[in-house]
Design a protein around this motif. Sequence first.
Motif, PDB file in Angstrom:
ATOM      1  N   ALA A  94       0.890  -1.129  -0.029  1.00 27.20           N
ATOM      2  CA  ALA A  94      -0.020   0.107   0.135  1.00 27.20           C
ATOM      3  C   ALA A  94       0.763   1.176   0.020  1.00 27.20           C
ATOM      4  O   ALA A  94       0.748   2.186  -0.612  1.00 27.20           O
ATOM      5  CB  ALA A  94      -1.011  -0.095   1.176  1.00 27.20           C
ATOM      6  N   ALA A  95       1.884   1.153   0.726  1.00 27.30           N
ATOM      7  CA  ALA A  95       2.861   2.281   0.948  1.00 27.30           C
ATOM      8  C   ALA A  95       3.446   2.523  -0.551  1.00 27.30           C
ATOM      9  O   ALA A  95       3.624   3.817  -0.737  1.00 27.30           O
ATOM     10  CB  ALA A  95       3.974   2.166   1.871  1.00 27.30           C
ATOM     11  N   MET A  98       1.107   4.379  -2.943  1.00 30.00           N
ATOM     12  CA  MET A  98       0.687   5.608  -2.531  1.00 30.00           C
ATOM     13  C   MET A  98       1.981   6.519  -2.931  1.00 30.00           C
ATOM     14  O   MET A  98       1.814   7.409  -3.389  1.00 30.00           O
ATOM     15  CB  MET A  98       0.606   5.758  -1.101  1.00 30.00           C
ATOM     16  CG  MET A  98      -0.815   5.363  -0.774  1.00 30.00           C
ATOM     17  SD  MET A  98      -1.395   5.761   0.949  1.00 30.00           S
ATOM     18  CE  MET A  98      -0.541   4.450   1.855  1.00 30.00           C
ATOM     19  N   ILE A  99       3.122   6.076  -2.481  1.00 32.62           N
ATOM     20  CA  ILE A  99       4.538   6.731  -2.831  1.00 32.62           C
ATOM     21  C   ILE A  99       4.349   6.883  -4.441  1.00 32.62           C
ATOM     22  O   ILE A  99       4.772   7.965  -4.861  1.00 32.62           O
ATOM     23  CB  ILE A  99       5.688   6.323  -2.462  1.00 32.62           C
ATOM     24  CG1 ILE A  99       5.409   6.318  -0.851  1.00 32.62           C
ATOM     25  CG2 ILE A  99       6.916   6.948  -2.787  1.00 32.62           C
ATOM     26  CD1 ILE A  99       6.648   5.621   0.043  1.00 32.62           C
ATOM     27  N   TYR A 105       2.120  12.361  -9.197  1.00 29.59           N
ATOM     28  CA  TYR A 105       1.363  13.628  -8.991  1.00 29.59           C
ATOM     29  C   TYR A 105       2.513  14.830  -9.031  1.00 29.59           C
ATOM     30  O   TYR A 105       2.250  15.752  -9.820  1.00 29.59           O
ATOM     31  CB  TYR A 105       0.917  13.680  -7.797  1.00 29.59           C
ATOM     32  CG  TYR A 105       0.224  15.181  -7.504  1.00 29.59           C
ATOM     33  CD1 TYR A 105      -0.815  15.838  -7.950  1.00 29.59           C
ATOM     34  CD2 TYR A 105       0.987  15.823  -6.405  1.00 29.59           C
ATOM     35  CE1 TYR A 105      -1.242  16.852  -7.594  1.00 29.59           C
ATOM     36  CE2 TYR A 105       0.593  17.141  -5.972  1.00 29.59           C
ATOM     37  CZ  TYR A 105      -0.790  17.614  -6.588  1.00 29.59           C
ATOM     38  OH  TYR A 105      -1.044  19.030  -6.437  1.00 29.59           O
ATOM     39  N   TYR A 106       3.476  14.672  -8.335  1.00 33.93           N
ATOM     40  CA  TYR A 106       4.528  15.612  -8.071  1.00 33.93           C
ATOM     41  C   TYR A 106       5.285  15.879  -9.605  1.00 33.93           C
ATOM     42  O   TYR A 106       5.478  16.905  -9.878  1.00 33.93           O
ATOM     43  CB  TYR A 106       5.601  15.129  -7.185  1.00 33.93           C
ATOM     44  CG  TYR A 106       6.815  16.146  -6.793  1.00 33.93           C
ATOM     45  CD1 TYR A 106       6.397  17.196  -6.108  1.00 33.93           C
ATOM     46  CD2 TYR A 106       7.962  15.755  -7.385  1.00 33.93           C
ATOM     47  CE1 TYR A 106       7.572  18.186  -6.166  1.00 33.93           C
ATOM     48  CE2 TYR A 106       9.108  16.630  -7.259  1.00 33.93           C
ATOM     49  CZ  TYR A 106       8.880  17.914  -6.393  1.00 33.93           C
ATOM     50  OH  TYR A 106       9.872  18.788  -6.103  1.00 33.93           O
TER      51      TYR A 106
ATOM     52  N   LEU B   8      -3.025   4.325   8.506  1.00 35.15           N
ATOM     53  CA  LEU B   8      -1.499   4.289   7.530  1.00 35.15           C
ATOM     54  C   LEU B   8      -1.794   5.496   6.321  1.00 35.15           C
ATOM     55  O   LEU B   8      -1.134   6.406   5.985  1.00 35.15           O
ATOM     56  CB  LEU B   8      -1.500   3.104   6.835  1.00 35.15           C
ATOM     57  CG  LEU B   8       0.092   3.057   6.294  1.00 35.15           C
ATOM     58  CD1 LEU B   8       0.984   2.974   7.197  1.00 35.15           C
ATOM     59  CD2 LEU B   8      -0.147   1.830   5.270  1.00 35.15           C
ATOM     60  N   PHE B   9      -2.968   5.392   5.861  1.00 34.63           N
ATOM     61  CA  PHE B   9      -3.589   6.518   4.559  1.00 34.63           C
ATOM     62  C   PHE B   9      -3.639   7.800   5.262  1.00 34.63           C
ATOM     63  O   PHE B   9      -3.244   8.885   4.652  1.00 34.63           O
ATOM     64  CB  PHE B   9      -4.972   6.167   4.011  1.00 34.63           C
ATOM     65  CG  PHE B   9      -5.009   5.159   2.743  1.00 34.63           C
ATOM     66  CD1 PHE B   9      -4.727   5.871   1.680  1.00 34.63           C
ATOM     67  CD2 PHE B   9      -4.895   3.914   2.980  1.00 34.63           C
ATOM     68  CE1 PHE B   9      -4.513   4.837   0.559  1.00 34.63           C
ATOM     69  CE2 PHE B   9      -4.844   3.105   2.033  1.00 34.63           C
ATOM     70  CZ  PHE B   9      -4.827   3.584   0.802  1.00 34.63           C
ATOM     71  N   PHE B  12      -0.016   9.235   5.592  1.00 31.15           N
ATOM     72  CA  PHE B  12       0.518   9.625   4.489  1.00 31.15           C
ATOM     73  C   PHE B  12       0.054  10.784   3.878  1.00 31.15           C
ATOM     74  O   PHE B  12       0.838  11.581   3.419  1.00 31.15           O
ATOM     75  CB  PHE B  12       0.109   8.289   3.387  1.00 31.15           C
ATOM     76  CG  PHE B  12       0.679   8.478   2.059  1.00 31.15           C
ATOM     77  CD1 PHE B  12       2.022   8.357   1.639  1.00 31.15           C
ATOM     78  CD2 PHE B  12      -0.058   9.056   1.052  1.00 31.15           C
ATOM     79  CE1 PHE B  12       2.402   8.579   0.563  1.00 31.15           C
ATOM     80  CE2 PHE B  12       0.407   9.162  -0.210  1.00 31.15           C
ATOM     81  CZ  PHE B  12       1.629   8.844  -0.539  1.00 31.15           C
ATOM     82  N   ILE B  16       2.200  14.116   3.195  1.00 22.41           N
ATOM     83  CA  ILE B  16       2.037  14.730   1.859  1.00 22.41           C
ATOM     84  C   ILE B  16       1.651  16.294   1.887  1.00 22.41           C
ATOM     85  O   ILE B  16       2.336  17.162   1.429  1.00 22.41           O
ATOM     86  CB  ILE B  16       1.146  14.048   0.757  1.00 22.41           C
ATOM     87  CG1 ILE B  16       1.854  12.635   0.519  1.00 22.41           C
ATOM     88  CG2 ILE B  16       1.127  14.825  -0.602  1.00 22.41           C
ATOM     89  CD1 ILE B  16       3.080  12.609  -0.356  1.00 22.41           C
ATOM     90  N   PHE B  20       3.639  19.998   1.317  1.00 24.69           N
ATOM     91  CA  PHE B  20       3.471  20.663   0.351  1.00 24.69           C
ATOM     92  C   PHE B  20       2.981  22.006   0.644  1.00 24.69           C
ATOM     93  O   PHE B  20       2.547  23.164  -0.046  1.00 24.69           O
ATOM     94  CB  PHE B  20       2.565  20.056  -0.758  1.00 24.69           C
ATOM     95  CG  PHE B  20       3.266  19.331  -1.668  1.00 24.69           C
ATOM     96  CD1 PHE B  20       4.030  19.698  -2.890  1.00 24.69           C
ATOM     97  CD2 PHE B  20       2.883  17.746  -1.614  1.00 24.69           C
ATOM     98  CE1 PHE B  20       4.633  18.944  -3.612  1.00 24.69           C
ATOM     99  CE2 PHE B  20       3.555  16.929  -2.544  1.00 24.69           C
ATOM    100  CZ  PHE B  20       4.455  17.291  -3.233  1.00 24.69           C
ATOM    101  N   LYS B  45       7.467  27.200  -9.639  1.00 22.75           N
ATOM    102  CA  LYS B  45       8.029  26.254  -8.820  1.00 22.75           C
ATOM    103  C   LYS B  45       9.366  26.023  -8.955  1.00 22.75           C
ATOM    104  O   LYS B  45       9.588  25.766 -10.453  1.00 22.75           O
ATOM    105  CB  LYS B  45       7.458  24.760  -8.490  1.00 22.75           C
ATOM    106  CG  LYS B  45       6.020  24.853  -7.684  1.00 22.75           C
ATOM    107  CD  LYS B  45       5.633  23.212  -7.501  1.00 22.75           C
ATOM    108  CE  LYS B  45       3.990  23.343  -8.245  1.00 22.75           C
ATOM    109  NZ  LYS B  45       3.669  21.947  -8.256  1.00 22.75           N
TER     110      LYS B  45
END
Lengths: 182, 167
Positions: A94-95, A98-99, A105-106, B8-9, B12, B16, B20, B45
């Motif tokens: 999952a990590a 997500m990363i 996205y970045y 966990l989500f 995260f 994030i 930002f 940026k």
Amino acid sequence: MKVNYEQIDILIERYYQCETSLEEEELLYNYFTSDNVAPNHKVLVPQFIYLKNNDDSKLSDNFDKKMIDMLNQKQNNSFKLPKVFHNLWKYSAAAVIMIGFGLIYYINSSNIEVTGNSELSEEDFAYKETMNAFQLISESLGSAGEHFQSFELLNRSLEQINQTNYFENLKYLDKIILKESK
Amino acid sequence: MINNVTILFFLFFVFISSSFAYNKNIEKLIDNYATVEGFSSVKIKEPAKTLPNMNKQQSNALKDLLEGVDMIRVLKMDKNKASKEVNEKFSNEVNSFKPGEGFKELLSVKEAGSFVKMHIKESATKDVTDLLMIAGENSQITLIWFNGKLDLEKIQKSASILPKLLK
């Protein structure tokens, strides 16, 4: 008591081979606790006396049970991984996902975003506006600096005036003192 | 199990969003007006990587000037193009604008028909991390926000090299 030393030697040898019977061992204990120990056997006396004295120590009846209980207890006390880590691989996956999304996205998010521009390309507009921004800030900081310099100059002038007056006052006082003294 | 995944989500996304997050008050003000009629905005940026490519003759000077700047945002209102209501609303908002915790006013100058306000934010190590300038004159109000590790002296001295950099 007449001792057959040859037999004793054989018994000792058999004793160390663990081949002696209980009666034979009893015979050996009796021999080593008697006064008839041969000089070459005297070195073994303390050992046999010790063994004789500790002959009574026996394992208790529930020794086996105790041992099994102890082993089970030790097993129960052993380090257990916290429950949260049982599905570690799922969390890792999952990590990673997500990363991955975060990175996508970045990377995809543009470094330049522009609105309200209809004349120039986005890059040119961004460049022009940035340079104008620098100019505006630079001018304002410079102008503020000039203001501060003017204030500083004014302060110094005021200090000088005050100092001059101070010396004038001193001169005046000096004159009065001179007059008085005359 | 579900609870742990949710936590966990959550962690995260907190990580994030905190990575930002710059300054919500300024960001919100710019975002509110960026697409309104009469306004233009720019967000860059890492300008030290982007802008030097646009003026290759002066790329080194640009790189030097922009070094340490993580982000530049500019919002400009053209009073002639914005509606009267928006004009008034924005002017009032800008006049009473508080950039947020940690900012302190560096200068505030009001002259006939124009004004300049400048705020800076410093880190614990006394590095200037944010510079916000709001300037109004004649027909436009400009809001400029620099974020990063800023060298005010370098920015002030940029006036000498800007004529070369302006195309």
